[in-house]
Write a protein that holds these residues in place. Structure first.
Motif, mmCIF file in Angstrom:
data_model
loop_
_atom_site.group_PDB
_atom_site.id
_atom_site.type_symbol
_atom_site.label_atom_id
_atom_site.label_comp_id
_atom_site.label_asym_id
_atom_site.label_seq_id
_atom_site.Cartn_x
_atom_site.Cartn_y
_atom_site.Cartn_z
ATOM 1 N N GLY A 17 -6.373 11.475 -2.312
ATOM 2 C CA GLY A 17 -5.680 12.718 -2.615
ATOM 3 C C GLY A 17 -5.403 13.013 -4.066
ATOM 4 O O GLY A 17 -4.784 14.053 -4.374
ATOM 5 N N VAL A 18 -5.819 12.176 -5.000
ATOM 6 C CA VAL A 18 -5.598 12.473 -6.418
ATOM 7 C C VAL A 18 -6.454 13.667 -6.816
ATOM 8 O O VAL A 18 -7.645 13.745 -6.485
ATOM 9 N N ALA A 22 -4.033 5.805 -11.245
ATOM 10 C CA ALA A 22 -4.185 6.768 -10.152
ATOM 11 C C ALA A 22 -4.513 6.060 -8.849
ATOM 12 O O ALA A 22 -3.949 6.394 -7.788
ATOM 13 N N ALA A 23 -5.409 5.088 -8.897
ATOM 14 C CA ALA A 23 -5.818 4.382 -7.680
ATOM 15 C C ALA A 23 -4.654 3.655 -7.046
ATOM 16 O O ALA A 23 -4.455 3.702 -5.823
ATOM 17 N N CYS A 24 -3.870 2.969 -7.867
ATOM 18 C CA CYS A 24 -2.758 2.184 -7.327
ATOM 19 C C CYS A 24 -1.665 3.086 -6.760
ATOM 20 O O CYS A 24 -1.184 2.871 -5.639
ATOM 21 N N LEU A 61 1.501 5.018 -2.549
ATOM 22 C CA LEU A 61 2.499 6.069 -2.312
ATOM 23 C C LEU A 61 1.896 7.466 -2.239
ATOM 24 O O LEU A 61 2.617 8.458 -2.318
ATOM 25 N N GLY A 62 0.595 7.536 -2.107
ATOM 26 C CA GLY A 62 -0.064 8.838 -2.167
ATOM 27 C C GLY A 62 0.408 9.838 -1.133
ATOM 28 O O GLY A 62 0.401 11.044 -1.381
ATOM 29 N N ARG A 96 -12.279 6.565 -9.835
ATOM 30 C CA ARG A 96 -12.056 8.004 -9.638
ATOM 31 C C ARG A 96 -12.411 8.397 -8.203
ATOM 32 O O ARG A 96 -11.638 9.093 -7.538
ATOM 33 N N ARG A 97 -13.576 7.970 -7.724
ATOM 34 C CA ARG A 97 -13.968 8.292 -6.350
ATOM 35 C C ARG A 97 -12.980 7.704 -5.354
ATOM 36 O O ARG A 97 -12.627 8.357 -4.357
#
Length: 531
Positions: free
Chosen positions: A199-200, A46-48, A53-54, A192-193
């Motif tokens: 934006g996840v 998720a972080a990457c 590309l978020g 996670r933070r």
């Protein structure tokens, strides 16, 4: 990749062109990414994806607080620094959040034989010539009684032995190569933070059903509360269940237990009773091995063992007898099958971490393989739909890297002189992969090491472990013979003295941590602490 038999390895062509179990369906634009499962794997992905590309994607991660994670991957390798640089993660902040310490390598105790130890460290040894690696010059020096131990010529190894550490932006190139020991649970929370800041969206819930399009692609996850999470690309981080890639898409599992005999682990955490050393300890037992990973606030402990040679109760009791500090958690049993899925990307689903395969944590490669999954996905990300060529290339690269790491771990078991227990005798006699057999013959006969494409471990890692396990080359490259005794002696001594001088200038590992982001000391100044 086709399944390997116990009597040989896949041919190069089999490794080079793995294909998914079915052709990719008509292309659908990838705008929604759904990550099934959290933990280290889910939040690293998720972080990457979010950082890179978020702004172009809707990214959702589904996990349940009721489902635990394996969480024993607490030792890393230097590639993590690259991952953190790509994401722009501040090292001090990360170390404070995860109670991390520095790591310079792994000390292998009684792997070669009872009472014989060595360190596989990061970094390089000596200075290579373009025709031959440093081990050739060292080999001649040993023959002429001019050289010390191979480890005397590696900065990271000597610093580990002396329990010292420091960042060293040295213009001479004496920069220390290092990694981290970290709390995997805290690392997942930290990422996670980080991810939510890009934006996840995290969705709490258990997956009740995986829904598919009529053409076979994954369509959505239905949760137990009835919610339906639709996606275009799915990342399976559901651990050994492999709910999406294995159970739903039916990608077969390739069993490597004929090369890697251990199939179980017991993990427990203890309080720290001494200053943390800047290396992981791997202690061989008659039926497996034990790890010790020192963090700032505690120590991670565990045993990896083969149920064919010892029962769970005995392995657990042995671990508990060898603990140094107060036990903080109850022993937790983990069972696994070494191997990998035949492909890790099938249709519109990518398996990451334990969902794609498992190699025991002997060389701390678990987190590395997760980050490689993330980086390769960024490099091959499907813009307007998934193409078979991208799927095949992703699978090819991941399969090759996994096979190289497998061989490196098998090396530790097979190349041993221990004759005190059935496990070690069987490992000495086992039929190893052809790729590993070639490497051992090449080093034994000529001292040469050749690095393969997509290979994680550099030449010096292979040299350190092969020498540490007792394999000495029969000869060296003729380039080393161009040096006379006086020149060769001076060449070796200059390297050794420079390393010793650098190590003497370093503070102890604990001293350095005390002024570099130690979370156990609130308010400690986070000022640079270089030599």
């Amino acid at each position: 990749m086709t399944a390997s038999s116990p009597h040989g390895s896949p041919s190069p062509s089999e490794i080079a062109a793995p294909r998914s179990d079915a052709l990719v369906s008509p292309r659908r634009p990838v705008r929604r990414v759904v990550i099934a499962g959290g933990g280290t794997a889910g939040w690293m992905m998720a972080a990457c994806i979010a950082k890179i590309l978020g702004r172009l994607l809707d990214i959702r991660l589904v996990e349940s607080d009721e489902i635990g994670t394996v969480g024993v991957g607490e030792a890393t390798i230097p590639t993590m620094l690259t991952f953190h640089r790509l994401l722009g993660i501040d090292e001090r902040e990360f170390m404070a959040a995860t109670q991390a310490t520095f790591k310079l390598g792994i000390q292998f105790e009684s792997w070669r034989d009872l009472g014989q130890d060595y360190i596989h460290s990061f970094g390089e040894s000596g200075r290579d010539h373009w025709t031959a690696g440093f081990q050739h010059f060292w080999h001649k020096g040993r023959e002429r009684v001019l050289a010390g131990d191979y480890g005397d010529y590696c900065l990271e190894l000597r610093a580990a032995q002396e329990g010292r550490f420091a960042h060293q932006p040295d213009p001479r190139g004496d920069e220390l190569n290092y990694a981290f020991h970290l709390d995997a649970t805290l690392y997942g929370g930290y990422l996670r933070r980080f991810s939510e800041g890009f934006g996840v969206r995290r969705i709490e819930g258990k997956i009740a059903e995986v829904l598919r399009h009529p053409d076979g692609d994954l369509h959505a996850l239905r949760l137990q509360d009835g919610a339906v999470i639709e996606g275009d690309l799915f990342i399976d981080c559901t651990g050994m269940r492999s709910l999406l890639l294995g159970q739903t898409l039916g990608v077969p599992y390739e069993d490597w237990s004929h090369w890697l005999p251990c199939d179980s682990a017991v993990a427990v955490q203890t309080a720290s009773v001494r200053e943390p050393v800047p290396y992981t300890r791997s202690i061989a037992h008659p039926w497996g091995w034990q790890w010790q990973i020192p963090l700032q606030h505690r120590v991670g402990n565990g045993v990896v063992f083969s149920s064919r040679y010892v029962d769970e109760a005995q392995a657990r009791d042995t671990l508990l007898r060898h603990l140094d500090g107060e036990r903080l958690t109850e022993p937790r049993v983990i069972r696994f099958q070494p191997g990998q899925r035949e492909v890790v990307w099938s249709r519109n689903c990518i398996g990451v971490g334990l969902a794609s395969g498992f190699l025991e944590p002997l060389e701390s490669t678990s987190i590395h393989l997760i980050q490689r999954s993330a980086i390769r996905l960024m490099q091959l990300f499907p813009k307007d739909g998934i193409r078979q060529s991208d799927v095949d290339e992703y699978n090819r690269q991941m399969n090759e890297e996994m096979a190289h790491i497998r061989d490196f771990i098998v090396l530790h078991y097979h190349l041993t002189q221990r004759d005190d227990a059935p496990l070690w005798r069987d490992c000495r006699r086992m039929d190893i992969p052809d790729t590993l057999r070639h490497r051992l013959a090449l080093f034994r006969e000529s001292g040469r090491v050749v690095r393969m494409p997509f290979e994680l471990f550099a030449d010096n890692s292979w040299v350190q472990v092969m020498l540490g396990q007792g394999l000495m080359p029969e000869q060296h490259h003729p380039s080393a013979d161009l040096m006379g005794d006086a020149e060769l002696s001076q060449f070796l001594e200059d390297i050794r003295q420079r390393i010793e001088h650098t190590v003497r200038q370093m503070p102890t590992h604990a001293q350095y941590l005390a002024r570099y982001g130690v979370a156990s000391r609130p308010g400690a100044p986070a000022t640079p602490a270089t030599v």
